[in-house]
Design an enzyme around this catalytic site. Structure first.
Site, short mmCIF file in Angstrom:
data_model
loop_
_atom_site.label_atom_id
_atom_site.label_comp_id
_atom_site.label_asym_id
_atom_site.label_seq_id
_atom_site.Cartn_x
_atom_site.Cartn_y
_atom_site.Cartn_z
N SER A 86 43.07 27.76 -19.45
CA SER A 86 43.17 29.21 -19.21
C SER A 86 42.60 29.64 -17.87
O SER A 86 42.74 30.80 -17.50
CB SER A 86 42.44 29.96 -20.33
OG SER A 86 41.04 29.79 -20.21
N LYS A 87 41.94 28.73 -17.15
CA LYS A 87 41.17 29.14 -15.99
C LYS A 87 42.01 29.36 -14.73
O LYS A 87 43.18 28.98 -14.67
CB LYS A 87 40.07 28.11 -15.70
CG LYS A 87 39.09 27.92 -16.84
CD LYS A 87 38.42 29.23 -17.25
CE LYS A 87 37.28 29.03 -18.24
NZ LYS A 87 37.74 28.58 -19.56
N ALA A 88 41.39 29.96 -13.72
CA ALA A 88 42.10 30.34 -12.49
C ALA A 88 42.68 29.14 -11.75
O ALA A 88 43.66 29.28 -11.01
CB ALA A 88 41.17 31.12 -11.56
N TRP A 116 51.10 30.83 -17.88
CA TRP A 116 49.97 30.15 -17.24
C TRP A 116 49.80 28.78 -17.87
O TRP A 116 49.82 28.67 -19.09
CB TRP A 116 48.68 30.96 -17.42
CG TRP A 116 47.62 30.52 -16.45
CD1 TRP A 116 46.60 29.66 -16.66
CD2 TRP A 116 47.53 30.93 -15.08
NE1 TRP A 116 45.86 29.49 -15.53
CE2 TRP A 116 46.41 30.26 -14.54
CE3 TRP A 116 48.29 31.76 -14.26
CZ2 TRP A 116 46.04 30.42 -13.21
CZ3 TRP A 116 47.90 31.92 -12.94
CH2 TRP A 116 46.79 31.25 -12.44
#
Length: 386
Positions: free
Chosen positions: A196-198, A19
């Site tokens: 780290s977010k969507a 990610w």
């Protein structure tokens, strides 16, 4: 069966999905276009920031948006734009990221840290009601882990006491509550684009709101006190330069086209985890979604271990099995830096229990093939039986 931490064979040896995911063609095209244009700043005449804010306003069911450098600044700007400042109190949940409290301090107000629901770990209307004083100006529900807080209950308390409602939607891009998108259910909602977010541009944030006057005030806070549509060197208000860049917006804008598919994939993985845990009878369960959840965006999968366990050893052993889990948040009220700065913690037994019992599976892991949810279940079985 020998644990991997003791020299046994790990459950999983292949890496989990990275990610952020690789750039797609639409991102490459738009980012390259912005770079080639030289219009990298938000005030140079490019359209990516404006397009992103309009798209997120639509996603949230409201008319207005302001793109900012990160969500901490977004929460601060929303509070200031809504009139919250020195002498005021803002109710925040104890089980959340520190920025929910530090943004209040940055606005000059006092974070009042209250306990969360012992089952779903979200802020409750009852906790807000109990914390209201004559100085309370706002409440900050957090859509924890991608699931929505009880916005109807919290809004009802806010209306009764004349409070502003700022939704911390940092983890909940695309989530919905009783069929309505989060972010636009309070006076303002704030999303994060941190790594780290969507959806991520490395950093970044975005504020949405439904009221035109609130939008103008928040925009002014983020644009050096200027008046929207006014003179460039006119600064009728005190404000700061909190803007997102066109390059970051170009990374984010095409992501909206795949957000629904990514949410569906994470939910499919979570459903397989729940099925696997139910079949094993392990004393572990997925923290349930709050009532009213229509769509959980599954930023995190929170797991509660229902028996006493050595937390440090458990996390180390799970990582050795190739299934690393996160220990989660400490209670905000136990952070000396916050209380020394004036934060006021209330008793938070449910939050303290969560810090002993709850662990997380990170978003990137939830993007794996749902069939690989069995790796989590197998590793939990192996470690807990040991």
């Amino acid at each position: 069966m020998t644990l991997a931490i003791h020299g046994g064979t790990p459950v999983r040896t292949t890496p989990w999905p990275a990610w952020p995911p690789p750039l797609d063609d639409a991102q490459r095209k738009l980012v390259t276009g912005v770079l080639d244009s030289g219009l990298w700043g938000a005030t140079q005449g490019g359209s990516a920031c404006a397009d992103l804010t309009a798209a997120f306003a639509r996603l949230s069911g409201v008319r207005y948006g302001v793109a900012v450098g990160n969500a901490t600044l977004g929460l601060f700007a929303a509070l200031r734009g809504l009139g919250v400042g020195p002498g005021d109190e803002v109710v925040v949940p104890a089980y959340t990221f520190v920025a929910s409290a530090t943004s209040v301090l940055l606005a000059g107000a006092v974070p009042v840290i209250v306990d969360v629901d012992p089952v779903d770990l979200h802020l409750t209307a009852a906790a807000v009601e109990a914390a209201v004083t004559g100085r309370t100006a706002a409440v900050m529900p957090v859509h924890l882990a991608g699931s929505p807080a009880d916005m109807d209950g919290i809004n009802a308390v806010a209306v009764r006491h004349g409070l502003k409602v700022v939704e911390d939607a940092a983890q909940a891009h695309g989530a919905s509550y009783k069929g309505r998108p989060i972010g636009g259910l309070g006076d303002a909602g704030v999303y994060s684009f941190q790594a780290s977010k969507a959806m991520t541009a490395g950093e970044g944030g975005l504020i949405v709101c439904r009221d035109e006057a609130d939008h103008e005030a928040i925009w002014s806070v983020c644009n050096l006190g200027r008046k929207l549509g006014g003179q460039w060197y006119g600064h009728p208000n005190v404000g700061w330069n909190l803007r997102l860049t066109e390059i970051q917006a170009a990374l984010l804008l095409p992501w909206l086209d795949r957000l629904d598919a990514e949410i569906a994939r994470r939910n499919a993985f979570a459903a397989e985890v729940e099925r696997g845990l139910a079949a094993t009878g392990l004393p572990v369960g997925v923290v349930p979604q709050p009532p009213g959840t229509t769509l959980d965006s599954r930023h995190l999968l929170m797991l509660r271990v229902r028996v006493p366990f050595d937390r440090a050893f458990f996390l180390e052993a799970m990582a050795a099995e190739g299934v690393p889990l996160d220990g989660g948040y400490p209670p905000l009220g136990t952070m000396a830096a916050l209380t020394d700065a004036g934060a006021r913690p209330e008793p938070c037994p449910a939050t303290e229990a969560a810090t002993r019992e709850v662990v997380w599976m990170r978003q990137s892991m939830l993007m794996d093939d749902p069939a690989h949810a069995s790796h989590l279940v197998e590793a939990l079985t192996k470690v807990l039986h040991a």
